[in-house]
Design a protein around this motif. Structure first.
Motif, mmCIF file in Angstrom:
data_model
loop_
_atom_site.group_PDB
_atom_site.id
_atom_site.type_symbol
_atom_site.label_atom_id
_atom_site.label_comp_id
_atom_site.label_asym_id
_atom_site.label_seq_id
_atom_site.Cartn_x
_atom_site.Cartn_y
_atom_site.Cartn_z
ATOM 1 N N PHE A 167 0.762 -1.145 0.129
ATOM 2 C CA PHE A 167 -0.147 0.203 -0.039
ATOM 3 C C PHE A 167 0.827 1.311 0.076
ATOM 4 O O PHE A 167 0.488 2.288 -0.505
ATOM 5 C CB PHE A 167 -1.039 -0.184 1.118
ATOM 6 N N GLU A 168 1.997 1.201 0.542
ATOM 7 C CA GLU A 168 2.923 2.456 0.421
ATOM 8 C C GLU A 168 3.927 2.504 -0.950
ATOM 9 O O GLU A 168 4.014 3.486 -1.329
ATOM 10 C CB GLU A 168 3.869 2.535 1.747
ATOM 11 N N VAL A 169 4.376 1.515 -0.996
ATOM 12 C CA VAL A 169 5.336 1.501 -2.195
ATOM 13 C C VAL A 169 4.450 1.146 -3.571
ATOM 14 O O VAL A 169 4.693 1.739 -4.505
ATOM 15 C CB VAL A 169 6.447 0.283 -2.138
ATOM 16 N N ASN A 171 0.916 0.554 -4.071
ATOM 17 C CA ASN A 171 -0.396 1.181 -4.217
ATOM 18 C C ASN A 171 -1.512 0.349 -4.559
ATOM 19 O O ASN A 171 -1.998 0.410 -5.910
ATOM 20 C CB ASN A 171 -0.257 2.520 -5.179
ATOM 21 N N ARG A 173 -4.611 -1.688 -5.617
ATOM 22 C CA ARG A 173 -6.014 -1.380 -5.543
ATOM 23 C C ARG A 173 -6.852 -2.480 -6.212
ATOM 24 O O ARG A 173 -6.556 -3.399 -6.615
ATOM 25 C CB ARG A 173 -6.309 -0.264 -6.675
ATOM 26 N N ASP A 242 0.297 -6.991 -11.540
ATOM 27 C CA ASP A 242 0.858 -5.498 -11.232
ATOM 28 C C ASP A 242 1.823 -5.552 -10.164
ATOM 29 O O ASP A 242 2.476 -4.483 -10.126
ATOM 30 C CB ASP A 242 -0.397 -4.936 -10.612
ATOM 31 N N PRO A 262 2.587 -3.207 -17.784
ATOM 32 C CA PRO A 262 2.861 -1.889 -17.540
ATOM 33 C C PRO A 262 2.385 -0.941 -16.193
ATOM 34 O O PRO A 262 1.268 -1.430 -16.105
ATOM 35 C CB PRO A 262 2.146 -1.314 -18.895
ATOM 36 N N LEU A 263 3.259 -0.071 -15.855
ATOM 37 C CA LEU A 263 2.989 0.498 -14.473
ATOM 38 C C LEU A 263 2.981 -0.548 -13.252
ATOM 39 O O LEU A 263 2.776 -0.138 -12.081
ATOM 40 C CB LEU A 263 1.578 1.184 -14.438
ATOM 41 N N LYS A 305 7.753 0.317 -16.244
ATOM 42 C CA LYS A 305 7.789 -0.434 -15.191
ATOM 43 C C LYS A 305 8.680 0.442 -13.780
ATOM 44 O O LYS A 305 9.198 1.293 -13.899
ATOM 45 C CB LYS A 305 8.697 -1.602 -15.225
ATOM 46 N N VAL A 306 8.297 -0.240 -12.712
ATOM 47 C CA VAL A 306 8.807 0.391 -11.338
ATOM 48 C C VAL A 306 9.698 -0.870 -10.634
ATOM 49 O O VAL A 306 8.887 -1.776 -10.572
ATOM 50 C CB VAL A 306 7.693 0.938 -10.529
ATOM 51 N N ILE A 307 10.662 -0.558 -10.401
ATOM 52 C CA ILE A 307 11.497 -1.513 -9.476
ATOM 53 C C ILE A 307 11.728 -0.823 -8.122
ATOM 54 O O ILE A 307 12.130 0.491 -8.124
ATOM 55 C CB ILE A 307 12.648 -1.998 -10.024
ATOM 56 N N ALA A 308 11.455 -1.496 -6.917
ATOM 57 C CA ALA A 308 11.494 -1.132 -5.482
ATOM 58 C C ALA A 308 12.441 -1.984 -4.502
ATOM 59 O O ALA A 308 12.274 -3.162 -4.948
ATOM 60 C CB ALA A 308 10.371 -0.690 -5.024
ATOM 61 N N PHE A 310 12.472 -2.826 -0.618
ATOM 62 C CA PHE A 310 12.123 -2.475 0.839
ATOM 63 C C PHE A 310 12.736 -3.308 2.134
ATOM 64 O O PHE A 310 12.817 -4.622 1.854
ATOM 65 C CB PHE A 310 10.750 -2.779 0.811
ATOM 66 N N LEU B 300 19.073 -0.671 -3.854
ATOM 67 C CA LEU B 300 17.476 -0.153 -3.593
ATOM 68 C C LEU B 300 16.963 -0.897 -2.433
ATOM 69 O O LEU B 300 16.178 -0.071 -1.336
ATOM 70 C CB LEU B 300 16.588 -0.404 -4.901
ATOM 71 N N TYR B 301 17.051 -2.069 -2.331
ATOM 72 C CA TYR B 301 16.638 -2.791 -0.992
ATOM 73 C C TYR B 301 17.383 -1.957 0.406
ATOM 74 O O TYR B 301 16.546 -1.780 1.278
ATOM 75 C CB TYR B 301 17.018 -4.209 -0.974
ATOM 76 N N ASN B 304 15.957 1.481 0.612
ATOM 77 C CA ASN B 304 14.426 1.708 0.509
ATOM 78 C C ASN B 304 14.059 2.748 -0.615
ATOM 79 O O ASN B 304 13.375 3.734 -0.096
ATOM 80 C CB ASN B 304 13.858 2.275 2.021
ATOM 81 N N LYS B 305 14.479 2.515 -1.728
ATOM 82 C CA LYS B 305 14.080 3.389 -2.711
ATOM 83 C C LYS B 305 13.564 2.705 -3.923
ATOM 84 O O LYS B 305 13.471 1.702 -4.193
ATOM 85 C CB LYS B 305 15.339 4.194 -3.020
ATOM 86 N N VAL B 306 12.791 3.541 -4.711
ATOM 87 C CA VAL B 306 12.067 3.228 -5.783
ATOM 88 C C VAL B 306 12.401 3.858 -6.967
ATOM 89 O O VAL B 306 12.596 5.023 -7.023
ATOM 90 C CB VAL B 306 10.611 3.408 -5.584
ATOM 91 N N ILE B 307 12.552 3.157 -8.147
ATOM 92 C CA ILE B 307 13.080 3.734 -9.431
ATOM 93 C C ILE B 307 11.935 3.232 -10.460
ATOM 94 O O ILE B 307 11.943 1.978 -10.578
ATOM 95 C CB ILE B 307 14.301 3.511 -9.890
ATOM 96 N N ALA B 308 11.630 4.341 -11.291
ATOM 97 C CA ALA B 308 10.636 3.956 -12.278
ATOM 98 C C ALA B 308 10.782 4.581 -13.597
ATOM 99 O O ALA B 308 11.718 5.693 -13.501
ATOM 100 C CB ALA B 308 9.110 4.396 -11.660
ATOM 101 N N GLY B 309 10.182 3.874 -14.663
ATOM 102 C CA GLY B 309 10.358 4.620 -15.848
ATOM 103 C C GLY B 309 9.013 4.874 -16.278
ATOM 104 O O GLY B 309 8.104 4.194 -15.993
ATOM 105 N N HIS B 319 1.328 -0.360 -24.880
ATOM 106 C CA HIS B 319 0.680 -1.114 -23.770
ATOM 107 C C HIS B 319 -0.937 -1.208 -23.372
ATOM 108 O O HIS B 319 -1.200 -1.514 -22.350
ATOM 109 C CB HIS B 319 1.533 -0.488 -22.632
#
Lengths: 413, 413
Positions: A167-169, A171, A173, A242, A262-263, A305-308, A310, B300-301, B304-309, B319
């Motif tokens: 929910f924080e990183v 989202n 839904r 997702d 995507p996303l 895309k998003v890579i995180a 945690f 990133l781990y 605690n960071k997020v990288i997105a395109g 898409h």
């Protein structure tokens, strides 16, 4: 569930410090004691670096609470601490453990919000695996009345991490889909439960075959770790998912990114594939590190895309986000009160059984959380026991873990 | 604002196809015409690859609308298309342009929701820079009554991209902070306006010095691109910012990640640093690509960071996320109606002035959006004009852009 039946060990050992010279169940545990029992990691390496010994009783500083510990959580990260394969490891000897539950025994100066006798759960920056811990009040949360100490020790880290990732990183839904590696683990089960609080969320779980019967109802689709789960997921959801939650790292990173819509968001929240054997091996760690597929931001751009990453512990102890975690805990306790979530306890272990417990999590034998129950007596010694007497700091190595025995019951040597 | 005063060019040129043989203002533009004017990119390379020529009038297929174009948006991406430095470039000759506004002229079969005469804005997968375009109804949105065609052409791509990055990818909330590269550009200005719709959001903007007077009020803190903005931001916000929006790529990626707070999100939404000069250079493109700092997920781990395109055009045309974009557009039009957002138009250019417009965006001279105004007559030729007559497919190269002249007024040769 308590450990029983097939979970019983054929062979075990105690790790009482031979200098202490008495059985742990006889150790003094009144509030006036000058000493307490604790699990000590004497140096980085194999299971033989762990033992139970007496330590000076800690006293709370200003802003801290002193907690009489009832139960502690055991996480995969604790194995990495044991091996020294974490960023900035502490200097041994150290008492491991990052979370516990118990009763407030005394309150430091200028500490408000808690009273002696409060049932609490807490994050601790090491030192959790002991009869008593002191930790700043910012990391302590009151337990709901109906929550057991074992549940509380299984709750904090797993549910806070799962909630913040979803929910924080990411989202999460309505209508989204989530893939979780290690669906049978503590975080995996928390993720599955939290996903069920959002309408129409599809959960793809990856787990070893022998866990499937136990966890089938917790996820929408369940796949064996050893099959080509990328293809299996794509058969059901051709454009992917997702959210991908990965605690393994290594080659799974590339796979996870491939599966993202995507996303979509890929979250790395552990690197358990870096624990390659039973012993410390800086070389194998460094090798794993460099083998991790690095990500070109331009590829993320082209693919949307998003890579995180945690790490809850870094968030708490390095990044100072305890206020945010407190808010998350409030929401989680609300969900617990509504009976929408409930921690899954795999098994309870005495402090003296920490090696067996670690072996079980190493072998990925657990379903849900492993708990160190501070008041539990160890399972009686078998005839063929091999009592551990090695001293702190010794460099002896235990044999490498058997890579073919991931699904076996807890068993060492 | 319309181009005037200091924005007037000292020297310009027309790009009328010499085969056409008449001034563009005399070109037939009634609905019965068999031909229309369009900007043609004859091959990848410098400005000399662009010209205005007549093309066959397109007719709408099923599910499409035929739009009489009034204004088109010009984006940095169009420069990358011209150079061929995008992923999967189209085969020239091609009509560039991804967004326009205009009036629905006819409606294809099985196309509902629009009528002839509707004022609309639209995304187009190339072909926007023409008097008439046809595009699937999924990419078309009705314009508010009080919105001008120039505003509409400045609205779609910039505001949808800004909104989706802030609220879909990064989850902007009260009290957060945002750093935006190119604060003076079209997306930058949209980001600044959207941030002001959320309470207590701090916006750090980076822009060339000469833009500061014009955009100072749109952001909280403004820094010169040539100063060490990392240090400047950290002086104000020692632990960094929650969201970094980067359209430059290259070394800015590492800087952006450095500035992120824990749980912060870095979003790459362009790679304009890859446009190194005026001409196509696959080598310089490849060099830039490999120089992009790749990201280790384990870092990133730990942090605690997020990288997105984020690429809106890929989202739309590769898409298949047009339904989501439609929902976003509805929210944006609501904000526009409430006068909370308003596109910033830098300058209007005739189709024949596309080279000068491109040079202006290349030199980062713009504040807000550059618009091709289809009905505008080109600025009269000066005495010292150098009429462009090169043909499609010729491999002649123009001199490299002067890297020291980023802030100069539009001026070519």
């Amino acid at each position: 569930m308590a450990k029983e039946g097939p979970d019983m060990m054929e062979e075990t050992e105690f790790m009482i410090d031979t200098n202490v010279g008495k059985e742990p169940e006889n150790v003094e545990s009144s509030g006036d004691a000058k000493e307490m029992r604790a699990v000590i990691l004497s140096g980085f390496g194999g299971l033989n670096k762990l033992r139970v010994a007496k330590k000076a009783m800690p006293e709370p500083q200003g802003g801290e609470l002193k907690i009489r510990v009832k139960a502690c959580g055991l996480n995969f990260l604790d194995l990495m601490v044991r091996q020294g394969t974490i960023d900035n490891p502490p200097k041994p000897p150290v008492v491991p453990g990052f979370e516990c539950s118990g009763i407030v025994e005394s309150v430091g100066e200028n500490t408000t919000g808690f009273e002696i006798g409060d049932r609490v759960m807490a994050f601790v920056n090491y030192n959790a695996w002991a009869e008593v811990v002191c930790t700043p009040v910012d990391f302590v949360y009151k337990m709901p009345e109906e929550m057991s100490f074992a549940e509380a020790a299984a709750f904090s880290l797993n549910f806070v991490a799962a909630y913040m990732m979803l929910f924080e990183v990411a989202n999460l839904r309505e209508g989204m889909s989530v893939l979780v590696q290690s669906a049978g683990g503590g975080v995996g089960q928390a993720v599955a439960q939290l996903c069920s609080t959002v309408p129409n969320v599809t959960v793809f779980g990856i787990a070893s075959c022998f866990k499937h019967a136990a966890i089938r109802d917790s996820v929408t689709h369940l796949f064996d770790r050893n099959v080509d789960y990328i293809q299996e997921v794509k058969k059901i959801s051709p454009d992917g998912v997702d959210i991908v939650l990965d605690c393994l790292c290594g080659e799974n990173t590339g796979k996870g990114l491939t599966l993202l819509r995507p996303l979509g968001t890929y979250i790395l929240y552990g690197a358990s594939n870096m624990v390659t054997g039973d012993t410390k091996s800086f070389f194998s760690f460094a090798k794993s590190w460099w083998q991790v597929e690095k990500v070109n931001p331009i590829k993320l751009y082209e693919e949307n895309k998003v890579i995180a990453g945690f790490s809850l512990l870094n968030l708490l102890f390095k990044h100072g986000k305890c206020s945010l975690v407190k808010l998350v805990m409030d929401k989680l306790l609300c969900l617990y009160d509504q009976k929408k979530i409930k921690p899954v306890v795999d098994s309870l272990w005495a402090l003296e059984e920490v090696k067996e417990a670690m072996q079980r999590i190493h072998d990925r034998g657990n379903i849900g959380k492993l708990i160190l129950d501070v008041e539990k007596s160890p399972t009686p010694l078998m005839a063929s026991d091999s009592t551990e007497t090695s001293e702190a700091g010794e460099e002896e190595e235990e044999p490498e873990g058997d890579n073919d025995s991931k699904e076996r019951m807890p068993f060492i040597h």
